[in-house]
Design a protein around this motif. Structure first.
Motif, mmCIF file in Angstrom:
data_model
loop_
_atom_site.group_PDB
_atom_site.id
_atom_site.type_symbol
_atom_site.label_atom_id
_atom_site.label_comp_id
_atom_site.label_asym_id
_atom_site.label_seq_id
_atom_site.Cartn_x
_atom_site.Cartn_y
_atom_site.Cartn_z
ATOM 1 N N CYS A 70 0.829 -1.217 0.000
ATOM 2 C CA CYS A 70 0.000 0.000 0.000
ATOM 3 C C CYS A 70 0.857 1.257 0.000
ATOM 4 N N MET A 71 1.966 1.244 0.742
ATOM 5 C CA MET A 71 2.873 2.403 0.748
ATOM 6 C C MET A 71 3.424 2.671 -0.642
ATOM 7 N N MET A 72 3.908 1.601 -1.279
ATOM 8 C CA MET A 72 4.501 1.774 -2.602
ATOM 9 C C MET A 72 3.448 2.186 -3.629
ATOM 10 N N ALA A 73 2.258 1.603 -3.532
ATOM 11 C CA ALA A 73 1.183 1.970 -4.457
ATOM 12 C C ALA A 73 0.819 3.444 -4.292
ATOM 13 N N SER A 74 0.763 3.913 -3.059
ATOM 14 C CA SER A 74 0.473 5.330 -2.813
ATOM 15 C C SER A 74 1.569 6.218 -3.380
ATOM 16 N N GLY A 75 2.821 5.831 -3.145
ATOM 17 C CA GLY A 75 3.939 6.607 -3.670
ATOM 18 C C GLY A 75 3.945 6.664 -5.187
ATOM 19 N N ARG A 91 9.985 15.409 -2.234
ATOM 20 C CA ARG A 91 9.007 15.947 -1.283
ATOM 21 C C ARG A 91 8.051 14.899 -0.705
ATOM 22 N N VAL A 92 8.127 13.684 -1.177
ATOM 23 C CA VAL A 92 7.255 12.629 -0.654
ATOM 24 C C VAL A 92 7.768 12.193 0.716
ATOM 25 N N ARG A 93 6.848 12.102 1.665
ATOM 26 C CA ARG A 93 7.187 11.654 3.018
ATOM 27 C C ARG A 93 6.171 10.593 3.421
ATOM 28 N N ALA A 129 12.974 -2.723 4.215
ATOM 29 C CA ALA A 129 12.439 -3.159 2.916
ATOM 30 C C ALA A 129 11.756 -1.992 2.205
ATOM 31 N N ALA A 130 11.082 -1.139 2.955
ATOM 32 C CA ALA A 130 10.424 0.024 2.349
ATOM 33 C C ALA A 130 11.455 0.906 1.651
ATOM 34 N N ARG A 131 12.590 1.101 2.262
ATOM 35 C CA ARG A 131 13.653 1.912 1.640
ATOM 36 C C ARG A 131 14.160 1.256 0.354
ATOM 37 N N MET A 132 14.324 -0.050 0.390
ATOM 38 C CA MET A 132 14.768 -0.771 -0.813
ATOM 39 C C MET A 132 13.744 -0.627 -1.936
ATOM 40 N N LEU A 133 12.474 -0.821 -1.603
ATOM 41 C CA LEU A 133 11.415 -0.754 -2.609
ATOM 42 C C LEU A 133 11.261 0.659 -3.165
ATOM 43 N N ALA A 165 13.575 2.870 -3.414
ATOM 44 C CA ALA A 165 14.714 3.099 -4.309
ATOM 45 C C ALA A 165 14.437 2.512 -5.692
ATOM 46 N N ARG A 166 13.803 1.342 -5.732
ATOM 47 C CA ARG A 166 13.433 0.744 -7.020
ATOM 48 C C ARG A 166 12.393 1.583 -7.751
ATOM 49 N N VAL A 167 11.391 2.048 -7.008
ATOM 50 C CA VAL A 167 10.329 2.862 -7.610
ATOM 51 C C VAL A 167 10.906 4.141 -8.195
#
Length: 174
Positions: free
Chosen positions: A14-19, A39-41, A59-63, A65-67
């Motif tokens: 959900c975090m990555m989808a929102s980003g 500016r995304v937080r 893992a969120a930081r890794m993902l 970075a990929r996005v």
């Protein structure tokens, strides 16, 4: 998502989808991916599963970075994920608020080891009523003790090299 009962994988998705949605919409409006990503937080609740929460933040930081890489973000500073952490409301108890101090300690320590940028530690009586001055002071002092006394804020990546956390991080990212 966390306070609604999502597990770590669902939270990450959900975090990555929102980003991605923010990046898509704002770049469609003419902003550069670098300007948007900078500016995304992310606001992330951290729960009681100590190692899982550390791995989730890593893992969120890794993902992210990929996005950002897939969106063509060039600047290293813009690729960095900015994470504000909040101790979980989901695990707070109304009937024994002093147990919440222990829970907040575990959650705050996991957030620091996981690499958060900023943090809100909930006062132990927040779920039951308006927090009193004492509970606010305890929450603030908890952060100070973890930062100054344990020196966790002075280590670049306290979990680096831990086989269990590294494996869990990569498993979540996959």
């Amino acid at each position: 998502y966390h306070d609604a009962g999502a597990n770590a994988v669902q939270e990450l998705a959900c975090m990555m989808a929102s980003g991605v949605e923010y990046l898509n919409r704002l770049t469609d409006l003419g902003l550069t991916a670098d300007a948007v990503a900078r500016r995304v937080r992310f606001n992330v609740p951290v729960g009681m599963s100590f190692f899982m929460e550390i791995a989730k933040l890593r893992a969120a930081r890794m993902l992210w970075a990929r996005v950002t890489s897939d969106f063509g973000v060039r600047e290293d500073d813009a690729r960095k994920m900015r994470v504000h952490v909040r101790t979980s409301l989901w695990h707070q108890t109304k009937y024994d608020p002093y147990v919440n101090m222990l829970r907040s300690t575990i959650e705050s320590m996991a957030a620091i080891i996981g690499g958060m940028d900023s943090m809100y530690t909930a006062p132990f009586d927040e779920v039951a009523s308006t927090p009193c001055a004492f509970s606010k002071r305890v929450a603030r002092n908890l952060q100070i003790v973890l930062r100054e006394e344990s020196r966790l804020g002075h280590v670049a990546d306290p979990a680096a090299g831990s086989y269990y956390i590294e494996t869990l991080t990569h498993s979540l990212a996959e």
